[in-house]
Design a protein around this motif. Structure first.
Motif, PDB file in Angstrom:
ATOM      1  N   LYS A   1     -12.542  -4.659  -2.253  1.00 31.27           N
ATOM      2  CA  LYS A   1     -12.016  -4.755  -1.170  1.00 31.27           C
ATOM      3  C   LYS A   1     -10.333  -5.008  -1.395  1.00 31.27           C
ATOM      4  O   LYS A   1      -9.550  -4.617  -0.590  1.00 31.27           O
ATOM      5  N   THR A   2      -9.927  -5.436  -2.393  1.00 26.06           N
ATOM      6  CA  THR A   2      -8.448  -6.053  -2.445  1.00 26.06           C
ATOM      7  C   THR A   2      -7.769  -5.581  -3.684  1.00 26.06           C
ATOM      8  O   THR A   2      -8.473  -5.342  -4.895  1.00 26.06           O
TER       9      THR A   2
ATOM     10  N   GLU B   1      -8.572  -2.466   5.258  1.00 25.47           N
ATOM     11  CA  GLU B   1      -8.285  -3.164   6.468  1.00 25.47           C
ATOM     12  C   GLU B   1      -6.654  -3.113   6.578  1.00 25.47           C
ATOM     13  O   GLU B   1      -6.125  -2.811   7.553  1.00 25.47           O
TER      14      GLU B   1
ATOM     15  N   ARG C   1      -5.877  -5.491   1.352  1.00 28.65           N
ATOM     16  CA  ARG C   1      -7.067  -4.862   1.417  1.00 28.65           C
ATOM     17  C   ARG C   1      -6.841  -3.567   1.432  1.00 28.65           C
ATOM     18  O   ARG C   1      -6.038  -2.902   2.350  1.00 28.65           O
TER      19      ARG C   1
ATOM     20  N   ASP D   1      -3.806  -9.798  -2.642  1.00 33.05           N
ATOM     21  CA  ASP D   1      -4.849 -10.044  -1.469  1.00 33.05           C
ATOM     22  C   ASP D   1      -4.678  -8.759  -0.332  1.00 33.05           C
ATOM     23  O   ASP D   1      -5.528  -8.700   0.704  1.00 33.05           O
TER      24      ASP D   1
END
Length: 84
Positions: free
Chosen positions: A69-70, A36, A33, A31
């Motif tokens: 994203k991940t 972020e 990222r 998870d």
């Protein structure tokens, strides 16, 4: 996707993140990222792509990896490339 394979790819990404950013791999996961959590720049995405290409001998295009994203999404991309 095979959960064991995904975990293997995520481990490679975690090790690369530790190398690039000095992150503790134990704090990273599927998870995690890229933007972020790690604040990756384009050059860092290229480094991740190169690490995956070296490990799996498959092309991992920067622009495709950049859209993920991940770490988990990146692992799915590698799985997809190996299935072609």
């Amino acid at each position: 996707m095979d959960a064991e394979f995904q975990a293997e790819v995520v481990d490679i990404l975690k090790d690369k993140a530790a190398e690039i950013f000095g992150s503790d791999p134990a704090t990273l996961s599927a998870d995690t990222r890229f933007i972020e959590d790690l604040h990756c720049k384009s050059v860092n995405i290229v480094q991740f792509a190169s690490a995956l290409e070296d490990e799996y001998e498959v092309e991992v295009p920067f622009m495709e990896l950049n859209k993920k994203k991940t770490f988990g999404e990146a692992a799915a991309l590698v799985d997809e490339k190996l299935s072609m």
